[in-house]
Each structure stands twice: as C-alpha cells, then as structure tokens.
Design an enzyme around this catalytic site. Structure first.
Site, short mmCIF file in Angstrom:
data_model
loop_
_atom_site.label_atom_id
_atom_site.label_comp_id
_atom_site.label_asym_id
_atom_site.label_seq_id
_atom_site.Cartn_x
_atom_site.Cartn_y
_atom_site.Cartn_z
N ASP A 32 -25.47 -23.91 -78.96
CA ASP A 32 -24.49 -23.04 -79.60
C ASP A 32 -25.26 -21.92 -80.30
O ASP A 32 -25.87 -22.13 -81.33
CB ASP A 32 -23.66 -23.85 -80.60
CG ASP A 32 -22.72 -22.99 -81.45
OD1 ASP A 32 -22.76 -21.74 -81.35
OD2 ASP A 32 -21.96 -23.56 -82.24
N GLN A 89 -24.59 -18.13 -84.12
CA GLN A 89 -25.23 -17.54 -85.30
C GLN A 89 -26.62 -17.00 -85.00
O GLN A 89 -27.12 -16.14 -85.73
CB GLN A 89 -25.32 -18.58 -86.42
CG GLN A 89 -23.98 -19.04 -86.96
CD GLN A 89 -23.20 -17.91 -87.62
OE1 GLN A 89 -23.78 -16.97 -88.19
NE2 GLN A 89 -21.88 -17.98 -87.55
N LYS A 107 -20.05 -11.71 -83.43
CA LYS A 107 -21.14 -12.04 -84.35
C LYS A 107 -22.31 -11.07 -84.20
O LYS A 107 -23.27 -11.12 -84.96
CB LYS A 107 -21.67 -13.45 -84.11
CG LYS A 107 -20.62 -14.55 -84.05
CD LYS A 107 -20.11 -14.94 -85.41
CE LYS A 107 -19.26 -16.21 -85.30
NZ LYS A 107 -18.68 -16.61 -86.60
N CYS A 143 -15.68 -24.58 -91.32
CA CYS A 143 -15.46 -25.33 -90.07
C CYS A 143 -16.60 -26.32 -89.82
O CYS A 143 -17.00 -26.56 -88.68
CB CYS A 143 -15.29 -24.39 -88.88
SG CYS A 143 -13.78 -23.42 -88.91
N HIS A 190 -20.55 -26.91 -86.02
CA HIS A 190 -19.24 -26.28 -86.21
C HIS A 190 -18.21 -27.14 -85.47
O HIS A 190 -18.53 -27.81 -84.49
CB HIS A 190 -19.29 -24.86 -85.62
CG HIS A 190 -18.10 -24.01 -85.90
ND1 HIS A 190 -16.92 -24.14 -85.22
CD2 HIS A 190 -17.92 -23.00 -86.79
CE1 HIS A 190 -16.06 -23.23 -85.67
NE2 HIS A 190 -16.64 -22.53 -86.62
#
Length: 418
Positions: free
Chosen positions: A205, A208, A231, A374, A128
């Site tokens: 990261d 998700q 999220k 993104c 991202h």
C-alpha cells in the site's frame, strides 16, 4: 536516481496552489492535512478545465479527432506512471479509483482465484482500514486465516513477529509502505524478500509513500503496488494498481462491462488484454489526464528536494514539542516516534480530546486531521481513541509550523490554568 538536494523556493511553489491563498476564520489558511489529501497546482486544475473545454470525448473506441486526442493524453499519463514507479511495462499499470479500489481489485481478482481454505494472509497492526477489510472479507469467504504483524511502542513493525508468522501456509502479504497515522516508513524490501522466500505474493500500500519516497517496483520486486493520485497533488477519484504482468494475466476481471472485453456473445465473453481487462466502463478521463501534470510537478520539483524540505518542518515541529515537554509536565504526547519517518506528527495534548484540539486550531486557520485516521486497530494498540495529526507538504513553510507550535503552546498553557 539523483540524490543531490536543492533548496527549494517555497514561495514560488506556493503561487502554483490557489487554494492556499485564503483566509479561514479570519486567519491565513495553514493546511497541515496533506496525509489525507494534497492540494492541487494550477497545472492540474487547468488540465481538467482544458479537457472539458477542448477534448471532451470518450477514449479508445472513437476515431474522430477529439477522441484520438483524449486517448493520447490518457495513455500519456499511463506512460508517466510507468516511469514514476519504474514498472517494467506500461501494461502493468492499471487505473482505478484509488488505493482502496486497487487493493479490492487484488483481493477479488487474485484472492478469490488463488486463496483457499486454510491459507494464511498477513497484514500489519498499522494498516489503514482499506488494507484490512478486503482481506477480512476474503478470509470469511474462502475460510482463510488472517494474521497480524505486531507494532512496538515507537510505532515500528516488529520484524521478529513477522518472521514467526511466516510459514508454508502463508500465501499473501499485504502491508503499508508508510503509516498514514504515524508516518513510519516500513522495511518493505526486507518484508518482500522474506515473503517471497516463504512462497507468498506481496502487495504494498503506497498511498502515503508515493509522494515522499523514491518508488522502484522492479527493485522492490513487489508483486503489486497501489497508490492514489490525490495524495500526490493530483485529482481525487484516480488511483493506480501496479501488478506483475504474469499475475495480472492470471487474475480474473474485477468488473464486467465495456472496454474490458475482446468479444461478447450470449454464449461466451472473452476478455481484453491487460491493463484494459481491469478498466471496465468509461473511466475518469479528465482526472487521469490531469494526473500527469501532478507527476510532472513532482518530477520537476524533485522528490529528494521535497523530502528534504518536509523533513526540516517535521524536525522543527518535533523538537518544539519536546521543548514544550521539558518546560512542563510532558503535556504533548507524540504518537509514533519511529526513527524512519515521513513528515507526519500525530499527537495528543494530555487532558484535551483530540477533536477539541482540532477545532481550536481550526479557529486559528490551521487545518489538521483528528480521529482514528481509519486505523482503529492501531489506535487500540496504543490505548487511545485517536490523535491530532499534522502532516506537512512541500508548499508548507517554517513560519506556518512556528504559528502552529505557538498555538499548541497556548492550548497547553490554557490546560495548565484549568
């Protein structure tokens, strides 16, 4: 971790999410934009309402009852976060505005202090933008070198590419756990082990992955882990940065102001202990407090149960698209076919712009994401401008996926006539 899977009562779960029960363009809303943000259960919404109605006060510095109640609830969320990701200490959990700020905090607080000219930072081709731009900025400032792990045609990281990039110059690796654009689950434990062998620190990261996969930062042995509340059925504007204590203590503060200080004079300022050293100013109190309700919802529902339901929806969607492709000239191109995925299906109807696909499906009440998500470098790698992305969550139903697939079939049929 409990690995037994229980069949969920999806209709009962849906009743907890008021936004789902509405008409959009005259059709029942089908919300398949969960990778962008998940909807919020009533427990989260009510927690925000209750804070402003009953406990609205600043935290940590007040001694009156409202301030003490608000502080206790705020720190209860931090404790819930610690358990959610199995951090060793509650102090290793820093509240931020979201994954983006968490990554920027590390790039600034750690990177500016410990990355030097000629050092190398590794990211991947599927990142991202929030896990690309901060490292580019740091490399520009420090004269460091940014290197990129390649992605194969299925949308998987090429681990041989990663191993070739590693060297004694590698000082930091920052990779996504799960691709927001493809749904690919990356082998982050292997990445972390190999990076540590090379002497590099690692940030994951988890924007998700945190709602779908079991997260144990101690087992992973990552140095940093970043994720966002919105999220995971929580409010927007709240995120978490996990960092190992020894690293957080060595890092410089990201911002200056109230709360992050121990003592201020005009000659010198001494900083607060972690995590408060990185939490300058009045935080997003109501939403942090409400985030605990989102974590409770996930824990009570069970991540294994959630993942099992979402994977059923994904399998039906992919199988249905493959059937459409068997009956015609493969009009639906699925982008990202990794063997190990979460419930994300990015696709292109050949001959139709993804924006047009999204608008036509929205006319039927189906909310999806269109564009580059993104991840412009990833789209360039696949030679496309963008995709239409369906991302499923626990409150989605098989009937909704069937309506969606039927709508895609109609769009394909319309393209054939043209």
């Amino acid at each position: 971790m409990n690995t037994s899977v229980v069949k969920l009562n999806i209709e009962s779960i849906r009743k907890q999410f008021p936004v789902l029960h509405q008409l959009v363009n005259g059709r029942p809303l089908i919300y398949f934009d969960n990778a962008a943000t998940t909807q919020k259960p009533l427990s989260v919404i009510n927690a925000i309402k209750n804070y402003y109605e009953q406990d609205n006060a600043n935290i940590h510095r007040g001694i009156h009852t409202l301030a003490e109640r608000a502080t206790a609830d705020f720190e209860a969320t931090r404790k819930a976060v610690q358990k959610f990701i199995n951090a060793k200490e509650v102090e290793e959990c820093v509240f931020t505005k979201g994954t983006t700020e968490s990554i920027n905090l590390v790039a600034t607080g750690y990177g500016r202090k410990f990355i030097n000219a000629g050092d190398e930072i590794i990211i991947s081709e599927m990142e991202h933008h929030s896990n690309i731009v901060p490292w580019q900025m740091l490399c520009d400032e420090k004269k460091a070198v940014l290197k990129v792990i390649a992605v194969n045609d299925e949308g998987e990281l090429m681990m041989d590419s990663f191993e070739k990039l590693l060297s004694s110059k590698t000082k930091f690796v920052s990779v996504v756990h799960v691709s927001n654009a493809l749904g690919t689950i990356n082998p982050i434990k292997t990445i972390i082990e190999k990076a540590h062998t090379a002497g590099a620190k690692v940030l994951i990261d988890g924007a998700q992955s945190s709602a779908h996969l079991h997260i144990d930062v101690q087992d992973l042995d990552c140095d940093f882990f970043a994720f966002s509340a919105h999220k995971i059925y929580g409010p927007t504007g709240v995120g978490v940065l996990y960092g190992k204590r020894e690293l957080l203590e060595r890092m410089d503060p990201y911002q200056g102001g109230g709360e992050m200080i121990r003592e201020v004079t005009f000659e010198k300022t001494t900083f607060n202990d972690i995590p408060y050293k990185f939490e300058a100013g009045t935080p997003n109190i109501a939403d942090v407090i409400a985030f605990k309700q989102a974590i409770d919802f996930v824990n009570e529902t069970g991540k294994e149960n959630i993942a099992s339901h979402e994977n059923e929806l994904l399998k039906y969607c992919v199988d249905s698209f493959q059937q459409i492709n068997q009956s015609t000239n493969k009009p639906v191109n699925i982008i990202g076919t990794a063997k190990n995925k979460i419930s994300v299906c990015s696709f292109i109807i050949n001959g139709m712009h993804h924006f047009d696909t999204g608008m036509m499906l929205d006319a039927k009440g189906i909310a999806l994401r269109t564009g580059h998500h993104c991840t412009q470098p990833l789209m360039k790698r696949f030679g496309i401008e963008g995709t239409t992305r369906a991302s499923f969550s626990v409150y989605n139903t098989m009937d909704e996926v069937k309506v969606f697939v039927e709508a895609v079939q109609k769009l394909v049929n319309a393209m054939k006539k043209n």
